[in-house]
Enzyme design. Sequence first.
Site, short mmCIF file in Angstrom:
data_model
loop_
_atom_site.label_atom_id
_atom_site.label_comp_id
_atom_site.label_asym_id
_atom_site.label_seq_id
_atom_site.Cartn_x
_atom_site.Cartn_y
_atom_site.Cartn_z
N SER A 127 0.84 -1.09 0.09
CA SER A 127 -0.03 0.13 -0.02
C SER A 127 0.82 1.32 0.03
O SER A 127 2.03 1.08 0.58
CB SER A 127 -0.77 -0.02 1.19
OG SER A 127 -1.57 1.26 1.42
N TYR A 140 -2.11 0.29 10.76
CA TYR A 140 -2.43 -0.14 9.21
C TYR A 140 -0.83 0.14 8.76
O TYR A 140 -0.29 -0.58 8.14
CB TYR A 140 -3.51 0.38 8.33
CG TYR A 140 -3.42 0.04 6.98
CD1 TYR A 140 -3.89 -1.29 6.72
CD2 TYR A 140 -2.97 0.93 5.89
CE1 TYR A 140 -4.02 -1.62 5.36
CE2 TYR A 140 -3.11 0.36 4.57
CZ TYR A 140 -3.51 -0.83 4.25
OH TYR A 140 -3.75 -1.42 3.21
#
Length: 229
Positions: A127, A140
């Site tokens: 990501s 995250y």
Amino acid sequence: MRRSMALITGASRGVGAAVARALAPTHDLLLGGRDRAALDRLCAELPGARPWTVELAELTPADVAGIDELDLLVHSAGIARLGRLADMPAEVWRRTLEINVVAVAELTRLLLPALRAAHGHVVLVNSGSGQRANANWGSYAASKFALRAFADVLRDEEHPNGVRVTTIYPGRVDTDMQRDVRAQEGGPYQPDRYLHPESVARAVLAAVTATPDAHVTEITVRPAAGPTR
């Protein structure tokens, strides 16, 4: 002649499903995910595909029994829980790291003999949060930075065994996960400003079809519409 085999986690929808469709012409597929009905529908669409319904947080050697040669392992499964560090309890950190990092490390470890036998390739769908960390994305981003470190170490350790490792860093992608993220952020969902899952799948395909003299280690893909928050 043996057809190449790929195992894809998070394959029931989104990026994982798009990767499965992109690989189907050249690979037999094991499609991992928790939604068996969605996996069955995708397998019916893709000849040579089989469901692999395994709980990633509870992997055992029995889950990979019979996989003796594996040409490609694509890690696409993941979870995202947003919030300020002051409000993020330990169980969120544990669950995020368990799914996004520990399960990836364990599945890769269990499949290393098969990957080595095939001189295979590991692709980790990371990501943009694995390259930079923003407010409210603490657990995250930490998991994705850890995933980046895992990929770098794996690449260094397994290069002598002929195993390649690629990290893909996509920006926001038009998926169910992104809808959940935007709901957590309290912002509008703008699919026309996000990447298509198929665009991320093409990046995966570019890495795994590179010529033998080229080891594609990292690919960053951002939406052409520009940054979105």
